[in-house]
Design an enzyme around this catalytic site. Structure first.
Site: not given
Ligand code: ADP
Length: 297
Positions: A97, A201
């Site tokens: 999502e 985390d």
């Molecule tokens: P990684 O696994 O590379 O660390 P993240 O899960 O932290 O990646 O996601 C990177 C960035 O994307 C996050 O800092 C956030 O700003 C954005 N993000 C993460 N999940 C979502 C989501 N479900 N919908 C929209 N933006 C998201």
């Protein structure tokens, strides 16, 4: 983006999320530490969030999907719904999502404090988790264990210390870390926490609010362990707002000695940062170790 990867994404998105995604478009979204992250969007389509990595990321994405599903037991925090993990020879995908995010304001901080207390009140009989998972890109073993200090010394600090040796850590620092680990079970025996469901985390980069202000947490490394580890990590870089902790501690009172254990719990993540990102983090490892050994020896 490579054409073959783009059509694999389209094929799998249609398969899992519906034929309306036939004409999807892709744009870069978010800046991750580990993965390429994209928004899948289009006319009259609910956007989706895509993590894209090498084929070897398949297991990491499966474990992340599992973690998100466990966290969604907490009602007061929003957790992105994960829809699918797929891979072929060229790449791996995690489709979830898409949640438009904004920084936390005070009202969201209050809700986050309540939500974290609710999350940490979900407990298990044992520490660990049914499956191993990942913290960043590092393997995080979760073999079930009845004793918290046994679990933390062996499956958290011990594992990172072994990785650090493979990454060139030697000499006095290595010896001092071994000494620390030997003394932990005895020194901290008066703290016997419950096995709480943890994000795992919870640095401030993995916390935000949706557009209605509901707190959102993502990118977890879930397991059952001491709730203090999540709180310690949330303060390692830029702490969350004061309101988070004020509300959290009303529901989940702080335990004597948590100021010292905070260094112990930070140490796991500093070692992991050393192992993932290199020597820039050695100073942080040393500072946590100094603070601990000063009190313990
Ligand atoms: P990684 O696994 O590379 O660390 P993240 O899960 O932290 O990646 O996601 C990177 C960035 O994307 C996050 O800092 C956030 O700003 C954005 N993000 C993460 N999940 C979502 C989501 N479900 N919908 C929209 N933006 C998201």
């Amino acid at each position: 983006m490579d054409r073959a990867i783009e059509s694999f994404i389209a094929e799998k998105t249609v398969e899992h999320c519906g034929s309306e995604y036939q004409d999807l478009k892709l744009r870069r979204s978010g800046v991750g530490c580990i993965n390429e992250t994209w928004e899948i969007y289009g006319d009259n389509l609910a956007s989706l969030f895509l993590k894209l990595g090498r084929a070897t990321a398949h297991d990491m994405y499966l474990r992340e999907m599992e973690g998100l599903s466990l966290l969604s037991q907490a009602q007061k925090i929003k957790i992105p719904k994960a829809y699918a993990v797929e891979s072929n020879d060229d790449c791996a995908l995690l489709i979830m999502e898409f949640i438009p995010l904004q920084p936390l304001r005070v009202a969201s901080e209050v809700a986050l404090g309540e939500g974290l207390a609710e999350l940490h009140s979900l407990t298990s009989e044992t520490f660990g988790l049914a499956n191993d998972n990942y913290i960043g890109r590092s393997l995080q073993p979760n073999e079930l264990c009845d004793d918290w200090w046994d679990f933390y010394c062996n499956q958290r600090l011990g594992v990172q210390l072994a990785m650090a040796a493979d990454n060139g850590m030697r000499g006095e620092l290595q010896e001092r870390l071994k000494t620390l680990i030997e003394h932990i079970p005895q020194f901290f025996k008066f703290h016997q926490p419950k096995a709480s469901l943890l994000h795992g985390d919870l640095w401030n980069g993995n916390v935000a609010a949706d557009l209605s202000g509901t707190p959102v947490i993502f990118d977890p490394a879930v397991y059952y362990g001491d709730a203090e580890t999540d709180i310690a990590m949330s303060q390692m870089f830029q702490p969350l707002g004061n309101a988070v902790y004020d509300v959290y501690y009303k529901h989940f009172p702080s335990q004597p000695g948590h100021d010292l254990r905070r260094h112990l719990y930070d140490l796991y993540h500093w070692l992991n940062h050393f192992n993932l990102f290199g020597v820039t983090y050695l100073g942080q490892v040393e500072r946590s170790l100094d603070a601990l050994l000063l009190k313990m020896l």
